[in-house]
Write an enzyme that holds these catalytic residues in place. Structure first.
Site, PDB file in Angstrom:
ATOM      1  N   ASP A  92      -1.469 -15.051   0.682  1.00 16.95           N
ATOM      2  CA  ASP A  92      -0.978 -16.243   1.382  1.00 16.95           C
ATOM      3  C   ASP A  92      -1.427 -17.509   0.651  1.00 16.95           C
ATOM      4  OD1 ASP A  92      -0.052 -14.557   3.661  1.00 16.95           O
ATOM      5  OD2 ASP A  92      -2.200 -14.191   3.843  1.00 16.95           O
ATOM      6  N   GLY A 129      -4.675  -3.449   3.812  1.00 18.95           N
ATOM      7  CA  GLY A 129      -3.779  -2.772   4.764  1.00 18.95           C
ATOM      8  C   GLY A 129      -3.729  -3.490   6.105  1.00 18.95           C
ATOM      9  N   ASN A 130      -2.540  -3.639   6.628  1.00 18.98           N
ATOM     10  CA  ASN A 130      -2.336  -4.398   7.871  1.00 18.98           C
ATOM     11  C   ASN A 130      -2.508  -3.567   9.143  1.00 18.98           C
ATOM     12  OD1 ASN A 130      -1.795  -7.030   7.017  1.00 18.98           O
ATOM     13  ND2 ASN A 130       0.211  -6.381   6.265  1.00 18.98           N
ATOM     14  N   HIS A 165      -4.004 -13.008   8.857  1.00 14.72           N
ATOM     15  CA  HIS A 165      -2.920 -12.703   7.914  1.00 14.72           C
ATOM     16  C   HIS A 165      -1.736 -12.214   8.740  1.00 14.72           C
ATOM     17  CE1 HIS A 165      -0.484 -11.153   4.712  1.00 14.72           C
ATOM     18  NE2 HIS A 165      -0.485  -9.972   5.284  1.00 14.72           N
ATOM     19  N   GLN A 178     -12.949   5.433   8.053  1.00 14.63           N
ATOM     20  CA  GLN A 178     -13.302   4.923   6.723  1.00 14.63           C
ATOM     21  C   GLN A 178     -14.552   4.042   6.779  1.00 14.63           C
ATOM     22  OE1 GLN A 178      -9.716   3.421   4.813  1.00 14.63           O
ATOM     23  NE2 GLN A 178      -8.799   5.459   4.794  1.00 14.63           N
ATOM     24  N   ASN A 213      -4.032   2.631  13.337  1.00 13.54           N
ATOM     25  CA  ASN A 213      -4.888   2.107  12.280  1.00 13.54           C
ATOM     26  C   ASN A 213      -6.351   2.191  12.649  1.00 13.54           C
ATOM     27  OD1 ASN A 213      -3.391   1.175   9.885  1.00 13.54           O
ATOM     28  ND2 ASN A 213      -2.140   0.256  11.490  1.00 13.54           N
ATOM     29  N   GLN A 237       3.093   1.794  -2.643  1.00 13.17           N
ATOM     30  CA  GLN A 237       3.701   0.736  -3.466  1.00 13.17           C
ATOM     31  C   GLN A 237       2.673  -0.176  -4.120  1.00 13.17           C
ATOM     32  OE1 GLN A 237       7.097  -1.799  -2.640  1.00 13.17           O
ATOM     33  NE2 GLN A 237       6.163  -1.841  -0.609  1.00 13.17           N
ATOM     34  N   ALA A 296      -3.552   5.032  -2.356  1.00 13.68           N
ATOM     35  CA  ALA A 296      -3.352   4.883  -3.799  1.00 13.68           C
ATOM     36  C   ALA A 296      -1.974   5.310  -4.277  1.00 13.68           C
ATOM     37  CB  ALA A 296      -4.443   5.675  -4.538  1.00 13.68           C
ATOM     38  N   ALA A 297      -1.288   6.173  -3.509  1.00 13.37           N
ATOM     39  CA  ALA A 297       0.053   6.605  -3.923  1.00 13.37           C
ATOM     40  C   ALA A 297       1.149   5.694  -3.390  1.00 13.37           C
ATOM     41  CB  ALA A 297       0.314   8.040  -3.463  1.00 13.37           C
ATOM     42  N   GLY A 345      -0.493   0.355  -4.522  1.00 14.04           N
ATOM     43  CA  GLY A 345      -1.301   1.178  -5.420  1.00 14.04           C
ATOM     44  C   GLY A 345      -0.671   1.327  -6.794  1.00 14.04           C
TER      45      GLY A 345
HETATM   46  P1  NAX Z   1       2.977   2.077   1.333  1.00 18.18           P
HETATM   47  O1  NAX Z   1       3.471   2.617   2.622  1.00 18.18           O
HETATM   48  O2  NAX Z   1       3.848   2.098   0.129  1.00 18.18           O
HETATM   49  O3  NAX Z   1       1.617   2.796   0.934  1.00 18.18           O
HETATM   50  C1  NAX Z   1       0.596   3.023   1.843  1.00 18.18           C
HETATM   51  C2  NAX Z   1      -0.082   4.291   1.436  1.00 18.18           C
HETATM   52  O4  NAX Z   1      -1.216   4.476   2.274  1.00 18.18           O
HETATM   53  C3  NAX Z   1       0.794   5.539   1.585  1.00 18.18           C
HETATM   54  O5  NAX Z   1       0.854   6.224   0.336  1.00 18.18           O
HETATM   55  C4  NAX Z   1       0.077   6.362   2.654  1.00 18.18           C
HETATM   56  O6  NAX Z   1       0.163   7.762   2.419  1.00 18.18           O
HETATM   57  C5  NAX Z   1      -1.353   5.854   2.494  1.00 18.18           C
HETATM   58  N1  NAX Z   1      -2.202   6.100   3.649  1.00 18.18           N
HETATM   59  C6  NAX Z   1      -1.873   6.091   4.967  1.00 18.18           C
HETATM   60  N2  NAX Z   1      -2.917   6.431   5.716  1.00 18.18           N
HETATM   61  C7  NAX Z   1      -3.945   6.639   4.883  1.00 18.18           C
HETATM   62  C8  NAX Z   1      -5.281   7.045   5.061  1.00 18.18           C
HETATM   63  N3  NAX Z   1      -5.777   7.297   6.271  1.00 18.18           N
HETATM   64  N4  NAX Z   1      -6.069   7.155   3.974  1.00 18.18           N
HETATM   65  C9  NAX Z   1      -5.582   6.926   2.750  1.00 18.18           C
HETATM   66  N5  NAX Z   1      -4.309   6.568   2.505  1.00 18.18           N
HETATM   67  C10 NAX Z   1      -3.501   6.432   3.566  1.00 18.18           C
HETATM   68  O7  NAX Z   1       2.509   0.583   1.666  1.00 18.18           O
HETATM   69  P2  NAX Z   1       2.200  -0.614   0.661  1.00 18.18           P
HETATM   70  O8  NAX Z   1       3.441  -1.369   0.427  1.00 18.18           O
HETATM   71  O9  NAX Z   1       1.440  -0.112  -0.515  1.00 18.18           O
HETATM   72  O10 NAX Z   1       1.275  -1.515   1.585  1.00 18.18           O
HETATM   73  C11 NAX Z   1      -0.005  -1.073   1.984  1.00 18.18           C
HETATM   74  C12 NAX Z   1      -0.544  -1.951   3.107  1.00 18.18           C
HETATM   75  O11 NAX Z   1      -0.684  -3.301   2.662  1.00 18.18           O
HETATM   76  C13 NAX Z   1       0.364  -2.020   4.334  1.00 18.18           C
HETATM   77  O12 NAX Z   1      -0.439  -1.925   5.500  1.00 18.18           O
HETATM   78  C14 NAX Z   1       0.969  -3.402   4.233  1.00 18.18           C
HETATM   79  O13 NAX Z   1       1.368  -3.891   5.486  1.00 18.18           O
HETATM   80  C15 NAX Z   1      -0.188  -4.177   3.650  1.00 18.18           C
HETATM   81  N6  NAX Z   1       0.114  -5.456   3.032  1.00 18.18           N
HETATM   82  C16 NAX Z   1      -0.809  -6.435   3.150  1.00 18.18           C
HETATM   83  C17 NAX Z   1      -0.669  -7.665   2.558  1.00 18.18           C
HETATM   84  C18 NAX Z   1      -1.719  -8.713   2.685  1.00 18.18           C
HETATM   85  O14 NAX Z   1      -1.524  -9.804   2.145  1.00 18.18           O
HETATM   86  N7  NAX Z   1      -2.849  -8.491   3.363  1.00 18.18           N
HETATM   87  C19 NAX Z   1       0.572  -8.006   1.807  1.00 18.18           C
HETATM   88  C20 NAX Z   1       1.325  -6.795   1.336  1.00 18.18           C
HETATM   89  C21 NAX Z   1       1.357  -5.645   2.317  1.00 18.18           C
HETATM   90  O15 NAX Z   1       2.363  -5.900   3.259  1.00 18.18           O
END
Ligand code: NAX
Length: 328
Positions: free
Chosen positions: A159, A130-131, A187, A112, A105, A15, A12-13, A17
């Protein structure tokens, strides 16, 4: 007054989020008459930053935001959740092999999955952003044996939306004229955006375009590599558009896709279109009231067959790798 819908968001903290939470809190997901309670999960070091985000949520005085709970314990945060949007994941960093990424992951999504299994509400729906999204969803699903498998999906709506936008730009059509777009597979760069069944104001989109070379050499790679193009231009990965697609996907899943149209969602395969049973792969689906159904009976030509097979082969490899790691 109505009981609030409990929406859990992980990462949630981050980008995404930062855009997603404000959209949900403002009613973009459930409308102006349904209160929502946000339940936000982060890793311990990010809780301070998350407190800042909650201060901003408070400062918006959203009429539909009934409450916010934050924490680093999945069992607590997922307690009673009706919808879980799993956004947080471990990004791939320099020198990290694919196996390392799947393992990092895997630890997140096994935990989770179990926490959702044990604590979520009976009507839980889970969307994984999340990827690697498809395989993360597979791990969570496999670790949540009491939750029906069809309650899990991975996000390919971004997409799908990108494909609609590219096709609209090419043809001068409005995005609202474009229906029946499909993303098949993973994806990832192997995804297959398919316009052979898409329509523009009711006419077959591939025929309107009339240019196989544009489809193969321009449209498909542009959609598949859009994420990389955004990183190149913006210096960070797509966030607002990913949040918007996460909302679109959850809203349509819960309220229903439009008549004479469908959406793309990565869901557990029943073997339709030759996609191996049990993989979480993107399909054309219709949705209503929290259920989805794979659109049946589409003709798949040789070109599409090759593309779908390549992407689902990649998914099968990822599945085998996480099986090897003991994650599923
Ligand atoms: P950020 O790195 O800005 O944010 C991810 C957040 O997840 C961080 O604040 C981190 O502390 C938190 N986190 C890590 N492990 C955790 C856990 N075990 N429990 C709870 N929180 C945890 O990434 P952001 O740009 O927000 O992207 C998030 C995810 O979306 C990435 O995996 C990214 O690759 C994926 N995406 C997926 C897309 C899709 O279409 N499916 C597109 C956008 C994005 O690339």
């Amino acid at each position: 007054s109505k009981t609030p819908v409990k929406v859990a968001v992980t990462g949630a903290a981050g980008q995404i989020g930062y855009s997603l939470l404000f959209r949900i809190a403002s009613g973009a997901l459930f409308g102006p008459d349904t209160p929502v309670e946000l339940r936000l999960l982060e890793i311990t070091p990010a809780l301070g930053a998350l407190e800042g985000v909650v201060m901003e949520l408070d400062d918006c005085a959203f009429p539909t935001l009934a409450g916010v709970e934050i924490g680093d314990d999945a069992n607590t945060i997922f307690d009673g959740a009706n919808l879980a949007l799993l956004v947080g994941a471990r990004p791939r960093t320099k020198g990290m092999e694919r196996g390392d990424l799947l393992e990092a992951n895997g630890a997140i999504f096994t935990g989770q999955g179990k926490a959702l299994n044990d604590n979520a509400a009976d009507d839980i729906r889970i969307g994984v952003t999340g990827n690697p999204a498809n395989t993360n969803a597979l791990i969570a699903m496999t670790n949540a044996p009491d939750i029906p498998r069809e309650r899990f999906s991975a996000l390919t709506r971004l997409d799908h939306n990108r494909a609609i936008s590219q096709l609209a730009a090419k043809t001068g059509a409005s995005v609202t004229d474009i229906t029946k777009m499909t993303i098949w597979g993973n994806h990832s760069a192997t995804q297959y955006p398919d316009i052979f069944h898409a329509e523009i104001a009711g006419k077959n989109a591939a025929e309107v375009v009339g240019d196989q070379s544009w489809i193969e050499n321009d449209f498909i790679p542009t959609v598949a590599k859009r994420g990389a193009a955004i990183i190149e231009a913006r210096g960070s990965s797509s966030a607002a558009s990913a949040a918007s697609a996460t909302i679109d996907a959850a809203r349509d899943w819960l309220t229903g896709s439009k008549k004479d149209d469908w959406v793309s969602m990565a869901v557990v395969s029943d073997g339709s279109y030759g996609v191996p049973e049990g993989l979480i792969s993107s399909f054309p689906v219709t949705t209503s009231g929290g259920s989805w159904e794979i659109v049946q009976g589409l003709e798949i030509d040789d070109f599409s067959r090759t593309k779908i097979d390549a992407s689902t082969a990649e998914l099968a490899e990822e599945r085998d790798a996480v099986k090897e790691l003991g994650l599923i």
